[in-house]
Design a protein around this motif. Structure first.
Motif, mmCIF file in Angstrom:
data_model
loop_
_atom_site.group_PDB
_atom_site.id
_atom_site.type_symbol
_atom_site.label_atom_id
_atom_site.label_comp_id
_atom_site.label_asym_id
_atom_site.label_seq_id
_atom_site.Cartn_x
_atom_site.Cartn_y
_atom_site.Cartn_z
ATOM 1 N N PRO A 41 0.754 -1.142 0.040
ATOM 2 C CA PRO A 41 -0.025 -0.005 -0.070
ATOM 3 C C PRO A 41 0.798 1.138 0.041
ATOM 4 C CG PRO A 41 -0.652 -1.606 1.655
ATOM 5 C CD PRO A 41 0.612 -1.917 1.045
ATOM 6 N N GLU A 42 0.486 2.077 -0.719
ATOM 7 C CA GLU A 42 1.171 3.392 -0.696
ATOM 8 C C GLU A 42 0.447 4.400 -0.057
ATOM 9 O OE1 GLU A 42 2.285 4.755 -4.448
ATOM 10 O OE2 GLU A 42 3.209 2.912 -5.393
ATOM 11 N N LEU A 43 1.130 4.864 0.959
ATOM 12 C CA LEU A 43 0.195 5.938 1.792
ATOM 13 C C LEU A 43 1.063 6.984 1.941
ATOM 14 C CD1 LEU A 43 0.088 3.196 4.908
ATOM 15 C CD2 LEU A 43 -1.799 3.761 3.035
ATOM 16 N N PRO A 44 0.132 8.316 2.159
ATOM 17 C CA PRO A 44 0.508 9.787 1.942
ATOM 18 C C PRO A 44 1.829 9.651 3.463
ATOM 19 C CG PRO A 44 -1.536 9.640 1.947
ATOM 20 C CD PRO A 44 -1.236 8.132 2.177
ATOM 21 N N ALA A 45 2.700 10.850 3.051
ATOM 22 C CA ALA A 45 3.583 10.925 4.212
ATOM 23 C C ALA A 45 3.085 11.548 5.655
ATOM 24 C CB ALA A 45 4.761 11.898 3.826
ATOM 25 N N ASP A 46 1.893 12.261 5.639
ATOM 26 C CA ASP A 46 1.193 12.807 6.498
ATOM 27 C C ASP A 46 0.255 11.775 7.347
ATOM 28 O OD1 ASP A 46 -1.530 14.148 7.420
ATOM 29 O OD2 ASP A 46 -0.044 15.412 7.968
ATOM 30 N N PRO A 47 0.557 11.733 8.888
ATOM 31 C CA PRO A 47 0.066 10.475 9.422
ATOM 32 C C PRO A 47 -1.463 10.409 9.261
ATOM 33 C CG PRO A 47 1.835 11.443 10.750
ATOM 34 C CD PRO A 47 1.606 12.220 9.530
ATOM 35 N N ALA A 48 -2.144 11.559 9.534
ATOM 36 C CA ALA A 48 -3.609 11.554 9.519
ATOM 37 C C ALA A 48 -4.134 11.174 7.975
ATOM 38 C CB ALA A 48 -4.294 12.797 9.993
ATOM 39 N N GLN A 49 -3.312 11.500 7.106
ATOM 40 C CA GLN A 49 -4.003 11.119 5.706
ATOM 41 C C GLN A 49 -3.548 9.698 5.368
ATOM 42 O OE1 GLN A 49 -2.088 13.949 2.728
ATOM 43 N NE2 GLN A 49 -2.908 15.791 3.544
ATOM 44 N N ALA A 50 -2.532 9.281 6.125
ATOM 45 C CA ALA A 50 -2.052 8.014 5.865
ATOM 46 C C ALA A 50 -3.001 6.998 6.607
ATOM 47 C CB ALA A 50 -0.610 7.800 6.302
ATOM 48 N N ALA A 51 -3.459 7.289 7.601
ATOM 49 C CA ALA A 51 -4.552 6.360 8.329
ATOM 50 C C ALA A 51 -5.769 6.615 7.492
ATOM 51 C CB ALA A 51 -4.532 7.062 9.957
ATOM 52 N N ALA A 52 -6.218 7.369 6.862
ATOM 53 C CA ALA A 52 -7.488 7.533 6.439
ATOM 54 C C ALA A 52 -7.353 6.654 4.984
ATOM 55 C CB ALA A 52 -7.805 9.049 5.679
ATOM 56 N N ALA A 53 -6.163 6.896 4.444
ATOM 57 C CA ALA A 53 -5.895 6.132 3.203
ATOM 58 C C ALA A 53 -5.735 4.401 3.567
ATOM 59 C CB ALA A 53 -4.547 6.633 2.440
ATOM 60 N N ALA A 54 -5.344 4.317 4.708
ATOM 61 C CA ALA A 54 -5.053 2.861 5.089
ATOM 62 C C ALA A 54 -6.284 2.183 5.094
ATOM 63 C CB ALA A 54 -4.304 2.828 6.343
ATOM 64 N N ARG A 55 -7.447 2.791 5.582
ATOM 65 C CA ARG A 55 -8.650 1.787 5.569
ATOM 66 C C ARG A 55 -9.060 1.092 4.414
ATOM 67 N NH1 ARG A 55 -12.583 2.514 9.308
ATOM 68 N NH2 ARG A 55 -12.217 4.429 11.007
ATOM 69 N N ALA A 56 -8.690 1.593 3.196
ATOM 70 C CA ALA A 56 -9.120 0.809 1.962
ATOM 71 C C ALA A 56 -8.516 -0.694 2.042
ATOM 72 C CB ALA A 56 -9.003 1.826 0.787
ATOM 73 N N PHE A 57 -7.310 -0.671 2.580
ATOM 74 C CA PHE A 57 -6.739 -1.968 2.203
ATOM 75 C C PHE A 57 -6.894 -2.987 3.400
ATOM 76 C CE2 PHE A 57 -4.076 1.601 0.667
ATOM 77 C CZ PHE A 57 -3.915 0.996 -0.788
#
Length: 394
Positions: free
Chosen positions: A268-284
């Motif tokens: 999974p490619e996640l944004p560097a910003d932790p909050a954005q990364a956590a939101a993006a991680a949900r899909a995986f």
């Protein structure tokens, strides 16, 4: 004869159990996944660790590589030794060519720039890694020394190319046993120190991060996905430093058989910003849980089918202990302490020769174990190759 012929009746039986979305195996995997939906899932990529607490709770992300302060700066210094050896290999492959000399001059230019940029203030105020607090001057001195010795050695190699040999490189540069460039500390020690510092920082943050969560490690599910370093690296339990770090952070309560390494699964490619990364991680979460449970489902058939026969019990990373007569090892050797240079220099060789190994994982497991032994306090840990070494300003 039709080479692609498949008997439809056999094919239907085959797909009844597997290779079909509605197969028996797929349905069992789905049931297993549903039963584990509340269990914590830890997913490690090449740059981040994602914790899915389970039961629909929001994931959290902890970056541990590449985007972290100090990693690339230390890696640049770690690579000085292999870079010099690479120049030597280029010279051996084309003794009369000019390629190695041009690359040597380019490397010297970059090394001079690093030496000019390096300072205790840089490490303390700009790179500012919590795990390095109190060691900034020592790190700056070590970096300055490493750059100075590299420049001296390459200047000598360009001036006297016939003397640029493997024996010469080991004696005067890597091991500091000769006096040709005035080396007082081995470059091997610099490489170990930089690798250890990376492991110290990563381990300190991972242990602290996991300690802030109430994880049921007995039911923990860990999945390491994607490429770890070079394409062949980190594909086994014993060669994956992330696996070692996660298990050490769990105080070894996470069973080794519940750690799966899936190098062919897209990371999974996640944004560097932790909050954005956590939101993006949900899909995986759903597909990664399915992958873990599908693999585990097959493993769980073993005791049902073959109770009474010897069971599979994964061995923890069995680090061989070196003796004066040891000539080869199949795994990274055990380190007896911060002065065990036979083991640590052997590890430097093994991470280069063994394609399974991560270069940056050379002493990562040792760093994490030392943190665990000292209450996750980096100041109490002895950094081999840094603490107690006198790197003179030249």
């Amino acid at each position: 004869m039709n080479p692609s012929y498949q008997n439809p009746d056999f094919l239907r039986l085959y797909e009844t159990y597997t290779a079909a979305a509605d197969s028996l195996g797929a349905k069992l995997a789905a049931m297993t996944g549903a039963a584990m939906a509340g269990d914590p899932l830890i997913v490690a990529t090449s740059t981040d660790i994602v914790l899915y607490p389970g039961a629909g709770r929001a994931p959290e992300v902890q970056g541990y590589r590449l985007f972290n302060r100090g990693f690339k700066e230390l890696a640049a210094v770690s690579h000085l030794g292999p870079a010099v050896a690479s120049l030597l290999k280029m010279r051996e492959l084309d003794p009369d060519g000019q390629a190695w000399q041009g690359e040597a001059r380019r490397m010297m230019e970059a090394t001079r720039a690093v030496r000019a940029a390096n300072s205790a203030a840089l490490w303390r105020d700009q790179i500012a890694v919590a795990a390095y607090r109190g060691r900034e001057q020592a790190i700056a001195d070590m970096v300055d020394y490493a750059c100075a010795m590299t420049l001296r050695y390459l200047e000598r190699a360009l001036r006297e190319p016939a003397g640029f040999t493997a024996q010469d490189m080991r004696e005067h540069y890597l091991e500091a046993k000769g006096g040709a460039i005035g080396a007082t500390e081995p470059m091997n020690a610099v490489m170990i120190a930089t690798f250890f510092l990376v492991g110290l920082d990563t381990g300190h943050r991972i242990i602290g991060w996991f300690d802030r969560h109430a994880i049921d490690w007995d039911r923990g599910m860990a999945l390491i996905v994607g490429k770890q370093g070079r394409p062949t690296a980190g594909v086994t339990w014993t060669s994956n430093s992330v696996c070692a770090s996660i298990r050490a952070a769990s105080r070894y309560r996470l069973p080794l058989e519940r750690v799966l390494i899936a190098p062919h699964v897209p990371s999974p490619e996640l944004p560097a910003d932790p909050a954005q990364a956590a939101a993006a991680a949900r899909a995986f979460e759903s597909p990664l849980r399915q992958l873990w449970s599908r693999t585990r489902t097959v493993s769980d058939l073993g005791p049902l089918m073959y109770d009474g026969y010897p069971r599979f019990a994964p061995a923890a990373a069995a680090h061989p202990r070196l003796t004066p007569g040891t000539t080869e090892v199949a795994e990274l050797p055990a380190i007896a302490g911060p002065d065990d240079w036979l083991a640590m220099n052997t590890r430097l060789r093994v991470v280069l020769e063994d394609p399974r190994q991560l270069l940056s994982g050379c002493v990562a497991d040792y760093a994490v174990d030392q943190l665990q032994a000292h209450g996750n306090d980096p100041a109490r840990v002895v950094v081999p190759g840094l603490d107690g070494c006198a790197y003179p300003r030249t």
